[in-house]
Design an enzyme around this catalytic site. Structure first.
Site, PDB file in Angstrom:
ATOM      1  CB  SER A   1       0.043  -3.738   7.527  1.00  0.00           C
ATOM      2  OG  SER A   1      -0.655  -2.559   7.190  1.00  0.00           O
TER       3      SER A   1
ATOM      4  NE  ARG B   1       1.986   1.286  10.673  1.00  0.00           N
ATOM      5  CZ  ARG B   1       1.736   1.549  11.947  1.00  0.00           C
ATOM      6  NH1 ARG B   1       1.582   0.580  12.817  1.00  0.00           N
ATOM      7  NH2 ARG B   1       1.645   2.793  12.362  1.00  0.00           N
TER       8      ARG B   1
ATOM      9  CG  ASP C   1      -3.510  -2.594  14.008  1.00  0.00           C
ATOM     10  OD1 ASP C   1      -3.022  -2.468  12.867  1.00  0.00           O
ATOM     11  OD2 ASP C   1      -4.729  -2.659  14.217  1.00  0.00           O
TER      12      ASP C   1
ATOM     13  NE  ARG D   1       5.008  -1.381   4.265  1.00  0.00           N
ATOM     14  CZ  ARG D   1       3.749  -1.643   4.586  1.00  0.00           C
ATOM     15  NH1 ARG D   1       3.153  -2.705   4.077  1.00  0.00           N
ATOM     16  NH2 ARG D   1       3.095  -0.867   5.412  1.00  0.00           N
TER      17      ARG D   1
ATOM     18  N   GLY E   1       0.823  -1.202   0.000  1.00  0.00           N
ATOM     19  CA  GLY E   1       0.000   0.000   0.000  1.00  0.00           C
ATOM     20  C   GLY E   1       0.857   1.251   0.000  1.00  0.00           C
TER      21      GLY E   1
ATOM     22  NE  ARG F   1      -3.311  11.297  -9.040  1.00  0.00           N
ATOM     23  CZ  ARG F   1      -4.316  12.003  -8.514  1.00  0.00           C
ATOM     24  NH1 ARG F   1      -4.529  12.004  -7.232  1.00  0.00           N
ATOM     25  NH2 ARG F   1      -5.090  12.711  -9.295  1.00  0.00           N
TER      26      ARG F   1
ATOM     27  NE  ARG G   1      -3.635  -5.616   0.853  1.00  0.00           N
ATOM     28  CZ  ARG G   1      -3.092  -4.613   1.556  1.00  0.00           C
ATOM     29  NH1 ARG G   1      -2.135  -3.879   1.014  1.00  0.00           N
ATOM     30  NH2 ARG G   1      -3.500  -4.350   2.780  1.00  0.00           N
TER      31      ARG G   1
HETATM   32  N1  HPA Z   1      -7.992  -1.462  10.123  1.00  0.00           N
HETATM   33  C1  HPA Z   1      -7.957  -1.351   8.807  1.00  0.00           C
HETATM   34  N2  HPA Z   1      -6.858  -1.554   8.090  1.00  0.00           N
HETATM   35  C2  HPA Z   1      -5.739  -1.888   8.746  1.00  0.00           C
HETATM   36  C3  HPA Z   1      -5.708  -2.009  10.128  1.00  0.00           C
HETATM   37  C4  HPA Z   1      -6.890  -1.790  10.846  1.00  0.00           C
HETATM   38  O1  HPA Z   1      -6.926  -1.891  12.083  1.00  0.00           O
HETATM   39  N3  HPA Z   1      -4.434  -2.315  10.482  1.00  0.00           N
HETATM   40  C5  HPA Z   1      -3.736  -2.404   9.338  1.00  0.00           C
HETATM   41  N4  HPA Z   1      -4.505  -2.141   8.290  1.00  0.00           N
END
Ligand code: HPA
Length: 238
Positions: free
Chosen positions: A95, A222, A209, A29, A25, A48, A92
């Site tokens: 995270s 990250r 997370d 990265r 994303g 962009r 993909r």
């Molecule tokens: N919510 C949505 N997308 C995410 C999250 C989350 O808690 N953590 C990493 N990507």
């Protein structure tokens, strides 16, 4: 001779992108992966700031392209990569937030399929519900390689949400009660559009997370702490 740029959001000529594309994303990265893992990497897109690179990994030509956050942004880049640049395999590397207690921060989630709270597929399929699923070939390869690499991983369903900040902060519990492993924001669009174009897709997600325990990783982690997942993704291009 100056070759014309090929697509609306990717400022690269035909042939600039490899058939296999890793999709983080975060465009930084993409830069990190290119610099750390690819040989002779060339940046083909800066439009962009959504950086894209093509280089070589173990002699195989490979690209890594940032997608931005959310399904509309993923849809733009995935569509142009497949339609304008002939991408055949989209992986993909993202995270996610854990929705189950056994899914720990820094584990890898392999997305077998993606539920969503987005309306994108309602617009596309009207009254029907499409089931966005991973490529079976890539999925099988990823499971085998993840076992071989000794990764802590989980394979199952994820939720692709349109809202990082939910109006109801407890709404994830419904999806969790149906066994959904984790929440992220792009995979449903990736799997749907890959199916439309006859292209293989798979999402690999490191857990950044946990909505269950509220544990988090730092932004530095990250950016740089995803090496094992990237190695897994790269091994799928072998
Ligand atoms: N919510 C949505 N997308 C995410 C999250 C989350 O808690 N953590 C990493 N990507």
């Amino acid at each position: 001779m100056i070759l014309p740029d090929m697509s609306t959001h990717i400022g690269a000529p035909e042939g600039a992108v490899a058939e296999t594309v890793l999709l983080p994303g975060d465009p930084l990265r993409a830069k990190f992966v290119a610099e750390r893992f690819l040989d002779r990497a060339v940046c083909y897109n800066e439009v962009r700031g959504m950086l894209g690179f093509t280089g070589f990994w173990k002699g195989r030509r490979l690209s890594v392209q940032g997608t931005g956050m959310g399904q509309p942004s993923m849809a733009i880049y995935a569509t142009e990569l497949m339609r304008e640049y002939g991408a055949k395999s989209l992986i993909r590397i993202g995270s996610c937030g854990a929705l189950q207690p056994e899914v720990k921060v820094r584990d890898v989630v392999i997305a077998v399929g993606a539920s969503t709270d987005s309306r994108m597929n309602r617009v596309r399929f009207a009254e029907g519900d499409f089931a966005p699923i991973a490529s079976a070939r890539l999925l099988r390869a990823a499971l085998e390689r993840a076992d071989r690499l000794g990764l802590a991983y989980h394979a199952g369903g994820v939720l692709s949400t349109d809202s990082f900040y939910q109006a109801d902060p407890e709404s994830w519990r419904l999806w969790a009660s149906y066994g959904t492993l984790a929440v992220e924001m792009e995979t449903s669009a990736l799997y749907t559009l890959a199916a439309r174009h006859g292209v293989e897709a798979l999402a690999l997600l490191t857990v950044s997370d946990s909505l269950v325990t509220h544990e988090e990783t730092t932004s530095k982690e990250r950016e740089t702490g995803f090496d094992r997942m990237v190695e897994l993704a790269l091994s799928l291009a072998e």
